[in-house]
Design an enzyme around this catalytic site. Structure first.
Site, PDB file in Angstrom:
ATOM      1  N   ASP A  22       0.854  -1.196   0.000  1.00 22.46           N
ATOM      2  CA  ASP A  22       0.000   0.000   0.000  1.00 22.46           C
ATOM      3  C   ASP A  22       0.887   1.242   0.000  1.00 22.46           C
ATOM      4  O   ASP A  22       1.625   1.475   0.955  1.00 22.46           O
ATOM      5  CB  ASP A  22      -0.888  -0.045   1.250  1.00 22.46           C
ATOM      6  CG  ASP A  22      -1.711   1.222   1.408  1.00 22.46           C
ATOM      7  OD1 ASP A  22      -1.938   1.923   0.404  1.00 22.46           O
ATOM      8  OD2 ASP A  22      -2.130   1.514   2.555  1.00 22.46           O
ATOM      9  N   ASP A  26      -4.001   4.031   2.715  1.00 20.64           N
ATOM     10  CA  ASP A  26      -5.450   3.825   2.913  1.00 20.64           C
ATOM     11  C   ASP A  26      -5.772   2.394   3.355  1.00 20.64           C
ATOM     12  O   ASP A  26      -6.936   2.034   3.507  1.00 20.64           O
ATOM     13  CB  ASP A  26      -6.243   4.209   1.651  1.00 20.64           C
ATOM     14  CG  ASP A  26      -5.991   3.263   0.489  1.00 20.64           C
ATOM     15  OD1 ASP A  26      -5.117   2.360   0.609  1.00 20.64           O
ATOM     16  OD2 ASP A  26      -6.656   3.408  -0.556  1.00 20.64           O
ATOM     17  N   ASP A  30      -1.941  -1.158  -3.738  1.00 22.93           N
ATOM     18  CA  ASP A  30      -2.229  -0.418  -4.975  1.00 22.93           C
ATOM     19  C   ASP A  30      -1.083  -0.575  -5.982  1.00 22.93           C
ATOM     20  O   ASP A  30      -0.049  -1.197  -5.687  1.00 22.93           O
ATOM     21  CB  ASP A  30      -2.491   1.062  -4.654  1.00 22.93           C
ATOM     22  CG  ASP A  30      -1.440   1.631  -3.704  1.00 22.93           C
ATOM     23  OD1 ASP A  30      -0.245   1.359  -3.937  1.00 22.93           O
ATOM     24  OD2 ASP A  30      -1.811   2.317  -2.720  1.00 22.93           O
ATOM     25  N   ASP A  99      -5.684 -10.312 -15.261  1.00 25.20           N
ATOM     26  CA  ASP A  99      -6.803 -11.198 -14.988  1.00 25.20           C
ATOM     27  C   ASP A  99      -7.943 -10.804 -15.914  1.00 25.20           C
ATOM     28  O   ASP A  99      -8.233  -9.621 -16.082  1.00 25.20           O
ATOM     29  CB  ASP A  99      -7.248 -11.043 -13.525  1.00 25.20           C
ATOM     30  CG  ASP A  99      -7.601 -12.371 -12.887  1.00 25.20           C
ATOM     31  OD1 ASP A  99      -8.482 -13.063 -13.427  1.00 25.20           O
ATOM     32  OD2 ASP A  99      -6.995 -12.709 -11.850  1.00 25.20           O
ATOM     33  N   ASP A 207     -10.389 -16.070 -15.822  1.00 31.17           N
ATOM     34  CA  ASP A 207     -11.180 -16.514 -14.678  1.00 31.17           C
ATOM     35  C   ASP A 207     -12.308 -17.463 -15.112  1.00 31.17           C
ATOM     36  O   ASP A 207     -13.061 -17.148 -16.041  1.00 31.17           O
ATOM     37  CB  ASP A 207     -11.782 -15.259 -14.023  1.00 31.17           C
ATOM     38  CG  ASP A 207     -12.377 -15.523 -12.656  1.00 31.17           C
ATOM     39  OD1 ASP A 207     -11.618 -15.879 -11.746  1.00 31.17           O
ATOM     40  OD2 ASP A 207     -13.611 -15.354 -12.495  1.00 31.17           O
ATOM     41  N   GLU A 266      -8.318 -20.594 -16.192  1.00 31.32           N
ATOM     42  CA  GLU A 266      -8.669 -21.126 -14.866  1.00 31.32           C
ATOM     43  C   GLU A 266      -9.924 -21.965 -15.036  1.00 31.32           C
ATOM     44  O   GLU A 266     -10.943 -21.472 -15.510  1.00 31.32           O
ATOM     45  CB  GLU A 266      -8.932 -19.996 -13.859  1.00 31.32           C
ATOM     46  CG  GLU A 266      -9.055 -20.552 -12.436  1.00 31.32           C
ATOM     47  CD  GLU A 266     -10.149 -19.932 -11.586  1.00 31.32           C
ATOM     48  OE1 GLU A 266     -10.093 -20.077 -10.358  1.00 31.32           O
ATOM     49  OE2 GLU A 266     -11.093 -19.317 -12.147  1.00 31.32           O
ATOM     50  N   HIS A 339      -4.990 -16.921  -4.655  1.00 34.43           N
ATOM     51  CA  HIS A 339      -5.740 -16.066  -3.727  1.00 34.43           C
ATOM     52  C   HIS A 339      -7.003 -16.739  -3.197  1.00 34.43           C
ATOM     53  O   HIS A 339      -7.731 -16.142  -2.416  1.00 34.43           O
ATOM     54  CB  HIS A 339      -6.103 -14.761  -4.446  1.00 34.43           C
ATOM     55  CG  HIS A 339      -6.979 -15.000  -5.646  1.00 34.43           C
ATOM     56  ND1 HIS A 339      -6.522 -15.649  -6.777  1.00 34.43           N
ATOM     57  CD2 HIS A 339      -8.286 -14.743  -5.860  1.00 34.43           C
ATOM     58  CE1 HIS A 339      -7.515 -15.759  -7.626  1.00 34.43           C
ATOM     59  NE2 HIS A 339      -8.595 -15.218  -7.114  1.00 34.43           N
ATOM     60  N   ASP A 340      -7.291 -17.957  -3.658  1.00 31.68           N
ATOM     61  CA  ASP A 340      -8.485 -18.687  -3.208  1.00 31.68           C
ATOM     62  C   ASP A 340      -8.138 -19.851  -2.292  1.00 31.68           C
ATOM     63  O   ASP A 340      -9.036 -20.549  -1.814  1.00 31.68           O
ATOM     64  CB  ASP A 340      -9.239 -19.270  -4.416  1.00 31.68           C
ATOM     65  CG  ASP A 340      -9.821 -18.209  -5.342  1.00 31.68           C
ATOM     66  OD1 ASP A 340     -10.121 -17.094  -4.875  1.00 31.68           O
ATOM     67  OD2 ASP A 340      -9.974 -18.510  -6.541  1.00 31.68           O
TER      68      ASP A 340
HETATM   69  O1  ISL Z   1     -12.531 -20.305  -4.357  1.00 33.00           O
HETATM   70  C1  ISL Z   1     -13.092 -21.336  -4.624  1.00 33.00           C
HETATM   71  C2  ISL Z   1     -13.360 -22.299  -3.608  1.00 33.00           C
HETATM   72  O2  ISL Z   1     -12.962 -21.778  -2.408  1.00 33.00           O
HETATM   73  C3  ISL Z   1     -13.444 -21.697  -5.991  1.00 33.00           C
HETATM   74  O3  ISL Z   1     -14.647 -22.343  -6.074  1.00 33.00           O
HETATM   75  C4  ISL Z   1     -13.461 -20.450  -6.844  1.00 33.00           C
HETATM   76  O4  ISL Z   1     -14.596 -19.727  -6.607  1.00 33.00           O
HETATM   77  C5  ISL Z   1     -13.367 -20.867  -8.277  1.00 33.00           C
HETATM   78  O5  ISL Z   1     -12.154 -21.504  -8.424  1.00 33.00           O
HETATM   79  C6  ISL Z   1     -13.404 -19.672  -9.203  1.00 33.00           C
HETATM   80  O6  ISL Z   1     -12.497 -18.702  -8.796  1.00 33.00           O
HETATM   81  C7  ISL Z   1     -12.384 -17.536  -9.538  1.00 33.00           C
HETATM   82  O7  ISL Z   1     -13.628 -16.933  -9.834  1.00 33.00           O
HETATM   83  C8  ISL Z   1     -14.371 -16.418  -8.732  1.00 33.00           C
HETATM   84  C9  ISL Z   1     -13.520 -15.573  -7.788  1.00 33.00           C
HETATM   85  O8  ISL Z   1     -14.240 -15.354  -6.588  1.00 33.00           O
HETATM   86  C10 ISL Z   1     -12.210 -16.219  -7.465  1.00 33.00           C
HETATM   87  O9  ISL Z   1     -11.432 -15.380  -6.645  1.00 33.00           O
HETATM   88  C11 ISL Z   1     -11.550 -16.527  -8.770  1.00 33.00           C
HETATM   89  O10 ISL Z   1     -10.244 -17.039  -8.619  1.00 33.00           O
HETATM   90  C12 ISL Z   1     -15.462 -15.590  -9.338  1.00 33.00           C
HETATM   91  O11 ISL Z   1     -14.931 -14.629 -10.212  1.00 33.00           O
END
Ligand code: ISL
Length: 567
Positions: A22, A26, A30, A99, A207, A266, A339-340
């Protein structure tokens, strides 16, 4: 071919901008924060930076809900900042991948606003609108046009009071799905992609791109025992026109432009057989897919909130299947974290006593497979899951919706449920990047949007940067090995001892040129002296390891990984 498919020997680094650095206090990371940290990425040696979404967005799903594809959200900066980021990355020999979130937009995107304005609006058909199920009044339970369950809990259908019709959203109700059947939608998306390529970006991470083709009949899915909603995946996970759309995108967007771009699809739920088709160069669809099989192995019967211990044999079996399945055609992406996902060292390694050794081992057994490795920010210093202790610590819509759904069903989440959510929540990946021992790990001078992990005082970039034994130094060596040793890119892959429940061992090979990777996935010593496979490795050299060198027959120490090279 080498040059055309440059991404085969590349390492990708994922930045989650909200949590990286950051610059303005804030509390939200960024673009200028990223620009200020490029030395770190350069000294790590990565080739490509993939940025999670920075576009204008109401931030319902942290930017995966886009309201303007050609504008930057003010919390992240400006288009000028992106241009500078591209220029600075290119000047340092790195590339930028954006992305691309085009399965859905935000409900605040002008396309959706127009579409929702009236059933006769020319953009009505840009999204999936349907009347209530025959025999049901709008809003009545059961009136949803199909019984599909959203990825983020509840129905995939949201009623629009004004028109009495429902729109489809596979994710949150603020993420309506675009209707790819409509050629105008596809044209608008391809046009926008071209606009970014002409600005200088080097590719896209796409995505949930396997979800863009839906069976237009939208049939009901099977309702599993104990569930309210049905499984729509068979009707949108690998829809009837999916290959056509992805090929068309490739053709229109990349076909007319010089150069080779990186395209990463993805694809939750994709199978090896499907991935072969998506990544077969002859079909011109995507460079590689992101698949989820290995990160689903610790999910229990009712999914990610119901974890079970990872079985190492199953992990090996899964990885071997993907390696074998894409050996002659196509290409793998390799990752533990994004990030998931919760942090790999906490999930598959040991974030206590053997933290550093296990973080290094996980890096080595992944990066030395055949495919393109992805590092998620903080993985290179072994960042761990965060000790979330209360609901108030959580930010992620997936976790919050899940807990809200329990409450709505009359189930008050107990401690065991909260512990399960804390272990699996996507927020584990989203705590601030730990740069130094300062407040909030040096991420911000303000109040971070999500609390930083208290272990930032010891676990941070600055503590590891000059330590040759650090996790960070090990990741630098791993990346350098890929760049210096072509075998890591080109060699064949053979899994050894698939039925061994602790040893993760494989060979990379090209004629007499060979590499052996031996990893002990546990905290106890593992004797290997009597393994017959070692017999013809007597004249090998240790190319990389996470302990001082030992004889090749010496027992593997706790979480030891040994990489042997023979020419
Ligand atoms: O994060 C998941 C399970 O915890 C997955 O089901 C995830 O939602 C899926 O892999 C799709 O992810 C992508 O699209 C989503 C977004 O929330 C995720 O951050 C992204 O990586 C919707 O755009």
């Amino acid at each position: 071919m080498e040059n055309q498919e440059w991404w085969r020997s590349a390492v990708v680094y994922q930045v989650y901008p909200r949590s990286f650095a950051d610059s303005d206090g804030d509390g939200i990371g960024d673009l200028r924060g990223i620009i200020g940290r490029l030395d770190h990425l350069q000294s790590l040696g990565v080739d490509v930076v993939w940025l999670s979404p920075i576009y204008a967005s109401p931030q319902d799903d942290n930017g995966y809900d886009i309201s303007d594809y050609r504008a930057i959200d003010p919390v992240f900066g400006t288009l000028h900042d992106v241009d500078e980021l591209i220029a600075q990355l290119h000047a340092r020999g790195m590339r930028l991948v954006m992305d691309l979130v085009v399965n859905h937009t935000s409900d605040e995107h002008p396309w959706f606003r127009e579409s929702a304005s009236s059933p006769s609006n020319p953009k009505r058909d840009w999204y999936w609108w349907r009347p209530p199920r025959p025999g049901f009044a709008a809003g009545e339970p059961g009136a949803e046009p199909s019984n599909w369950e959203s990825f983020f809990s509840g129905s995939t259908w949201q009623l629009d009071e004004a028109s009495g019709e429902y729109y489809l959203h596979l994710f949150s109700r603020k993420q309506p799905d675009l209707n790819w059947e409509n050629p105008e939608v596809r044209e608008a998306v391809y046009d926008m992609m071209g606009w970014w390529l002409d600005r200088g970006v080097d590719g896209f991470r796409m995505d949930v791109i396997n979800l863009i083709s839906k069976d237009p009949a939208l049939p009901d899915g099977v309702v599993a025992p104990g569930k309210t909603w049905g499984d729509g995946f068979p009707y949108y996970g690998y829809g009837p026109r999916i290959h056509e759309f992805i090929h068309e995108m490739n053709d229109v967007v990349f076909g007319s432009r010089p150069g080779t771009f990186l395209t990463v699809g993805e694809m939750p739920g994709v199978t090896v057989e499907q991935a072969r088709r998506f990544t077969d160069p002859a079909r011109r669809e995507v460079s590689m897919v992101f698949q989820f099989e290995h990160v689903g192995l610790d999910h229990g019967e009712s999914g990610k909130w119901d974890a079970r211990p990872l079985q190492i044999i199953e992990l090996k079996r899964s990885m071997q299947r993907w390696q074998d399945g894409l050996a002659d055609v196509g290409w793998n992406s390799l990752y533990w974290n994004n990030h998931d996902q919760p942090r790999a060292v906490s999930r598959f390694g040991d974030d206590g006593q053997h933290w550093a050794a296990s973080a290094k081992l996980l890096g080595a057994i992944l990066h030395l497979q055949r495919g393109t490795p992805f590092i998620y920010q903080g993985e290179e210093i072994g960042m761990t899951n965060s000790p979330f202790t209360s609901l108030a610590d959580l930010r992620d819509i997936e976790s919050l919706n899940y807990l809200a759904g329990l409450v709505a069903a009359g189930i008050e989440p107990d401690d065991a449920m909260l512990t399960a959510v804390a272990a699996a929540t996507r927020d584990n990946a989203r705590t601030p990047m730990q740069w130094d021992a300062d407040a909030h790990g040096g991420f911000t001078t303000g109040t971070p949007w999500i609390s930083s992990n208290p272990n930032h005082a010891e676990l941070n970039v600055s503590a590891q940067a000059d330590d040759p034994d650090s996790v960070l130094a090990f990741y630098r060596r791993l990346i350098a090995l890929r760049h210096d040793d072509p075998l890591v890119t080109t060699g064949s892959f053979t899994m050894l001892l698939p039925e061994h429940d602790r040893l993760f061992a494989f060979v990379r090979e090209d004629g007499a040129d060979r590499m052996l990777v031996l990893g002990n996935m546990g905290g106890d010593e593992l004797a290997i002296a009597d393994l017959a496979v070692l017999d013809d490795w007597n004249d090998s050299q240790l190319a990389l390891g996470n302990y001082p060198a030992a004889s090749i027959h010496a027992p593997l120490r706790a979480w030891e990984v040994r990489v042997l090279r023979q020419r």
